[in-house]
Design a protein around this motif. Structure first.
Motif, mmCIF file in Angstrom:
data_model
loop_
_atom_site.group_PDB
_atom_site.id
_atom_site.type_symbol
_atom_site.label_atom_id
_atom_site.label_comp_id
_atom_site.label_asym_id
_atom_site.label_seq_id
_atom_site.Cartn_x
_atom_site.Cartn_y
_atom_site.Cartn_z
ATOM 1 N N SER A 102 0.749 -1.145 -0.223
ATOM 2 C CA SER A 102 -0.064 0.134 0.173
ATOM 3 C C SER A 102 0.801 1.487 0.445
ATOM 4 O O SER A 102 0.430 2.102 -0.549
ATOM 5 C CB SER A 102 -1.172 -0.029 1.596
ATOM 6 O OG SER A 102 -1.837 -1.412 0.964
ATOM 7 N N LEU A 103 1.909 1.536 0.370
ATOM 8 C CA LEU A 103 2.635 2.666 0.746
ATOM 9 C C LEU A 103 3.555 2.598 -0.162
ATOM 10 O O LEU A 103 3.223 3.865 -1.278
ATOM 11 C CB LEU A 103 3.635 2.104 1.501
ATOM 12 C CG LEU A 103 4.893 3.441 2.343
ATOM 13 C CD1 LEU A 103 4.100 4.821 2.887
ATOM 14 C CD2 LEU A 103 6.158 2.805 3.543
ATOM 15 N N LEU A 104 4.441 0.815 -1.017
ATOM 16 C CA LEU A 104 4.727 1.800 -2.290
ATOM 17 C C LEU A 104 3.256 1.838 -4.119
ATOM 18 O O LEU A 104 4.329 3.091 -4.232
ATOM 19 C CB LEU A 104 5.193 0.515 -2.915
ATOM 20 C CG LEU A 104 6.413 -0.405 -2.265
ATOM 21 C CD1 LEU A 104 6.564 -1.452 -2.676
ATOM 22 C CD2 LEU A 104 7.611 0.203 -1.831
ATOM 23 N N GLU A 105 2.251 2.061 -3.123
ATOM 24 C CA GLU A 105 2.003 2.124 -4.613
ATOM 25 C C GLU A 105 1.027 3.408 -4.348
ATOM 26 O O GLU A 105 0.498 4.146 -5.017
ATOM 27 C CB GLU A 105 -0.280 1.360 -3.908
ATOM 28 C CG GLU A 105 0.187 -0.713 -4.399
ATOM 29 C CD GLU A 105 -1.414 -0.751 -4.856
ATOM 30 O OE1 GLU A 105 -1.995 -0.470 -3.779
ATOM 31 O OE2 GLU A 105 -0.954 -1.745 -5.087
ATOM 32 N N PHE A 106 1.004 3.366 -3.448
ATOM 33 C CA PHE A 106 0.401 5.471 -2.959
ATOM 34 C C PHE A 106 2.139 6.366 -3.072
ATOM 35 O O PHE A 106 1.907 7.450 -3.604
ATOM 36 C CB PHE A 106 0.170 5.848 -1.173
ATOM 37 C CG PHE A 106 -0.178 7.234 -0.568
ATOM 38 C CD1 PHE A 106 -1.136 7.272 -0.984
ATOM 39 C CD2 PHE A 106 1.292 7.891 -0.313
ATOM 40 C CE1 PHE A 106 -1.971 8.877 -0.298
ATOM 41 C CE2 PHE A 106 0.802 9.640 -0.172
ATOM 42 C CZ PHE A 106 -0.411 9.604 -0.207
ATOM 43 N N VAL A 108 -10.060 1.494 -2.778
ATOM 44 C CA VAL A 108 -9.078 2.452 -3.327
ATOM 45 C C VAL A 108 -9.459 2.833 -2.395
ATOM 46 O O VAL A 108 -8.004 3.149 -1.089
ATOM 47 C CB VAL A 108 -9.454 3.414 -3.970
ATOM 48 C CG1 VAL A 108 -8.844 4.403 -4.087
ATOM 49 C CG2 VAL A 108 -9.321 2.881 -5.772
ATOM 50 N N ILE A 109 -10.078 2.659 -1.398
ATOM 51 C CA ILE A 109 -10.002 3.531 0.124
ATOM 52 C C ILE A 109 -9.958 2.598 1.075
ATOM 53 O O ILE A 109 -8.655 2.565 1.998
ATOM 54 C CB ILE A 109 -11.982 4.059 0.563
ATOM 55 C CG1 ILE A 109 -12.174 4.905 -0.376
ATOM 56 C CG2 ILE A 109 -12.030 4.488 2.415
ATOM 57 C CD1 ILE A 109 -13.920 5.057 -0.582
ATOM 58 N N GLY A 110 -9.900 1.757 0.489
ATOM 59 C CA GLY A 110 -9.275 0.313 1.737
ATOM 60 C C GLY A 110 -7.990 -0.187 2.001
ATOM 61 O O GLY A 110 -7.025 -0.022 3.062
ATOM 62 N N LYS A 111 -6.983 0.150 0.618
ATOM 63 C CA LYS A 111 -5.935 0.056 0.593
ATOM 64 C C LYS A 111 -4.873 1.729 1.418
ATOM 65 O O LYS A 111 -4.224 1.823 2.561
ATOM 66 C CB LYS A 111 -5.450 0.398 -0.984
ATOM 67 C CG LYS A 111 -5.352 -1.246 -1.368
ATOM 68 C CD LYS A 111 -4.816 -1.144 -3.088
ATOM 69 C CE LYS A 111 -5.037 -1.886 -3.578
ATOM 70 N NZ LYS A 111 -4.291 -1.978 -5.010
ATOM 71 N N THR A 112 -5.918 2.441 1.695
ATOM 72 C CA THR A 112 -5.842 4.619 2.029
ATOM 73 C C THR A 112 -5.321 4.336 3.926
ATOM 74 O O THR A 112 -4.906 4.878 4.259
ATOM 75 C CB THR A 112 -6.619 5.150 1.231
ATOM 76 O OG1 THR A 112 -6.233 5.243 0.217
ATOM 77 C CG2 THR A 112 -5.525 6.681 2.293
ATOM 78 N N LEU A 113 -6.732 3.378 4.065
ATOM 79 C CA LEU A 113 -6.925 3.214 5.672
ATOM 80 C C LEU A 113 -5.971 2.733 5.710
ATOM 81 O O LEU A 113 -5.870 2.523 7.033
ATOM 82 C CB LEU A 113 -8.416 2.761 5.853
ATOM 83 C CG LEU A 113 -9.481 3.169 5.106
ATOM 84 C CD1 LEU A 113 -11.291 2.791 5.691
ATOM 85 C CD2 LEU A 113 -9.355 4.998 6.113
ATOM 86 N N ASP A 114 -5.289 1.561 5.590
ATOM 87 C CA ASP A 114 -4.435 0.505 5.907
ATOM 88 C C ASP A 114 -3.067 1.316 5.974
ATOM 89 O O ASP A 114 -2.464 1.496 7.321
ATOM 90 C CB ASP A 114 -3.927 -0.541 4.339
ATOM 91 C CG ASP A 114 -4.905 -1.325 4.673
ATOM 92 O OD1 ASP A 114 -5.850 -1.684 5.591
ATOM 93 O OD2 ASP A 114 -4.882 -1.721 3.947
ATOM 94 N N LEU A 115 -3.013 2.771 5.576
ATOM 95 C CA LEU A 115 -2.343 3.292 6.441
ATOM 96 C C LEU A 115 -2.370 4.555 6.958
ATOM 97 O O LEU A 115 -1.425 5.275 7.986
ATOM 98 C CB LEU A 115 -1.320 4.019 4.659
ATOM 99 C CG LEU A 115 -1.553 3.691 3.575
ATOM 100 C CD1 LEU A 115 -0.955 4.222 2.026
ATOM 101 C CD2 LEU A 115 0.207 2.602 3.598
ATOM 102 N N VAL A 116 -3.512 4.607 7.591
ATOM 103 C CA VAL A 116 -3.653 5.522 8.721
ATOM 104 C C VAL A 116 -3.904 4.781 9.903
ATOM 105 O O VAL A 116 -4.214 5.602 10.612
ATOM 106 C CB VAL A 116 -4.374 6.481 7.978
ATOM 107 C CG1 VAL A 116 -3.878 7.147 6.860
ATOM 108 C CG2 VAL A 116 -5.358 5.967 7.713
ATOM 109 N N ARG A 117 -4.575 3.563 9.900
ATOM 110 C CA ARG A 117 -5.758 2.596 10.703
ATOM 111 C C ARG A 117 -4.349 3.492 12.636
ATOM 112 O O ARG A 117 -4.836 3.634 12.862
ATOM 113 C CB ARG A 117 -5.796 1.905 10.861
ATOM 114 C CG ARG A 117 -6.335 1.592 9.787
ATOM 115 C CD ARG A 117 -6.909 -0.788 9.562
ATOM 116 N NE ARG A 117 -7.110 -0.412 8.661
ATOM 117 C CZ ARG A 117 -8.842 -0.403 8.667
ATOM 118 N NH1 ARG A 117 -10.054 0.283 9.846
ATOM 119 N NH2 ARG A 117 -9.822 -0.799 6.920
#
Length: 560
Positions: A396-400, A416-425
């Motif tokens: 997720s970090l690499l894609e971001f 798309v939202i789920g991958k973003t949430l993995d980075l901020v939980r």
């Protein structure tokens, strides 16, 4: 059977000659009463057809003399007139002894039938006196005739005078109307000429044979044609002078020839000059109200400066796109910096699990304790899950971090939202913030750029976290909700927080570049402006609802 025709109108005589001659009659004609009387006395006809209004001797006088002549009085006399049509005229004519009074025009068959009936009805006596011998009419009868004749003429004269007055009045009205039309046409001509001479366009008009009939001053100025060549109206010299200035004279000539051969077509294009100038060229056929083709008109406008401005604008737009891309990447790298500590903590937990399980396996192996297959599988499964968790976060970090390509492909909004949430939980958890997901299942796929949409979602969640922390240290709730709007064919994304909210006076300025409600050092004011630009590039919409002290909701709508 012979017929004598008395009429001063040659066309009327010709028509009667053709009609009666075609029906077997011998026709003799004359132009007035005097001539008719002379011919009749030389060779009496079987019938006479006479007009009334004639020179020298009119029809009434001819009939009077005819009926006084001993030899002619029994020859049927017919009046055929278009001038004397009043009932009193008819009565007077019959009183003179005429056998019939016919008004012009008559149907040919009906006219011929009446002639035959009159000839059959009137039988002249077998013995007649010599031609020219007149019977003596009583003096009283002559006086009555002259009186009635004068009254008829006076009545006709009065009628003619009245008709003449009406004609004169109509003529006066026609003259006034014609003068008005001429003045109007003169004004329109002046206006058209003035418009042509003051126009910013060069105007060239040609006739139906493609010969030059009009040019304005601006035309010669634009094409730099000497005045003496324009005044010659020499088509060939004007064309030669224009062609030698062009970058592609052959294409210019081809287009001109094509339009001359296709009279109904209109055309608009741009022509380039060897010296760098550029003209807008428009051509249209000239047709009258009746559709008749009169020629063609050409308009030329110098658009050199406009083209330069367009090129400059294109370069500026390209530079703006490059700057925006750099800004997007800069904003993304800033976001990566903000999430670095959170990601480190997020990776630390599963890595610790992996390490602990590996150390436990190593310790058991050193002590040579017996491992059951079940125990080994359990330890391996925990280590594998932890490793997969690390892989997911890293992916997720690499894609971001990837540079957005701006290419729209089918995407799942929920993924798309789920991958973003993995980075901020983890980061949200440290702030005592509760996170709620309300994802609608089976949403249609949207067209989007994953990196750009992740950047928007991440930025809005970070802003929501800031708003909650600004309100209270006790934390709050961030809710991300997805839903379907079939009516507008859109996927809706709502990101809500229970933070400080936004004041009404700041709402209209939220998406303005460099506007921020944060303190100095907390924000640049470019985030929301970038997010707005990204959503608009996806042909979507973004809007805000907020109440001070209660929270804010950003509503995103993306078409599917």
């Amino acid at each position: 059977m012979s017929i004598l025709i008395a009429d001063d109108n040659e066309q009327n005589i010709y028509q009667l000659q053709v009609l009666l001659g075609g029906n077997g009659f011998q026709v003799v004609s004359c132009a007035n009463g005097v001539e008719a009387l002379a011919k009749a006395r030389q060779a009496p006809p079987d019938i006479i057809i006479s007009d009334i209004l004639m020179p020298s001797m009119d029809g009434f006088a001819l009939c009077r003399e005819w009926k006084k002549d001993e030899r002619l009085r029994h020859v049927p006399f017919i009046f055929y007139t278009a001038t004397y049509t009043d009932e009193r005229d008819r009565e007077f004519a019959l009183n003179l002894g005429a056998e019939d009074f016919l008004s012009k025009p008559q149907e040919p068959d009906v006219f011929v039938q009446k002639i035959r009936e009159i000839i059959g009805r009137v039988r002249p006596p077998s013995v007649a006196g010599p031609a020219g011998v007149q019977s003596e009419a009583p003096q009283k009868e002559e006086i009555a005739f002259l009186k009635q004749y004068n009254e008829t003429l006076i009545h006709k004269l009065e009628t003619k005078m009245e008709q003449l007055e009406q004609t004169n009045r109509k003529l006066e009205r026609d003259i006034i109307e014609r003068q008005r039309i001429e003045e109007e046409l003169a004004f329109k001509a002046m206006l058209l000429e003035s418009s042509a001479e003051t126009s910013i366009d060069g105007v060239l008009a040609v006739d139906s044979a493609s010969h030059v009939i009009l040019t304005n001053k601006r035309f010669s100025e634009l094409w730099k044609i000497p005045e003496h060549i324009i005044n010659e109206n020499n088509d060939i010299r004007i064309l030669e002078y224009t062609l030698k200035q062009l970058k592609d004279p052959e294409e210019f000539s081809r287009k001109v020839t094509y339009l001359y051969e296709h009279a109904d077509e209109k055309s608009r294009d741009e022509i380039e000059f060897s010296d760098g100038r550029c003209f807008d060229r428009y051509s249209s056929p000239l047709r009258g109200a009746d559709g008749k083709y009169y020629g063609r008109v050409w308009y030329f406008r110098d658009i050199t400066e406009r083209k330069k401005a367009e090129e400059s604008l294109k370069r500026a737009y390209k530079e703006l796109q490059e700057t925006q891309a750099q800004l997007l990447q800069s904003n993304k790298m800033s976001a990566l910096g903000q999430m670095a500590s959170g990601v480190a903590h997020e990776l630390n937990n599963p890595l610790t699990g992996v390490l602990n399980n590996l150390q436990l396996i190593e310790l058991e192996a050193k002590e040579k304790k017996d491992f059951s297959i079940g125990e080994f599988e359990e330890l391996s499964k925990v280590a594998e899950d932890s490793a997969l968790r690390c892989k997911k976060i890293t992916q997720s970090l690499l894609e971001f971090a990837h540079t957005a390509k701006g290419i729209l492909v089918p995407l799942s909004a929920n993924e798309v939202i789920g991958k973003t949430l993995d980075l901020v939980r983890h980061e949200l958890g440290l702030g005592n913030i509760t996170f709620r997901e309300e994802f609608s299942p089976d949403l249609p796929r949207i067209q989007g750029d994953e990196q750009l949409l992740q950047q928007v979602i991440y930025g809005l969640i970070v802003n929501a976290k800031w708003a909650i922390e600004k309100k209270s240290k006790e934390g709050g709730v961030i809710t991300v909700k997805t839903s379907l709007d079939p009516a507008d064919k859109a996927v809706a994304i709502a990101i809500s927080d229970t933070g400080i909210g936004i004041s009404p006076e700041n709402m209209p300025k939220l998406f303005t570049p460099y506007f921020t409600t944060k303190d100095v050092g907390e924000g640049t004011g470019l985030g929301l402006a970038l997010f707005y630009s990204i959503i608009k590039s996806h042909k979507g919409d973004i809007a805000v609802e907020s109440r001070v002290g209660e929270g804010t909701t950003f509503n995103i709508r993306l078409p599917y």
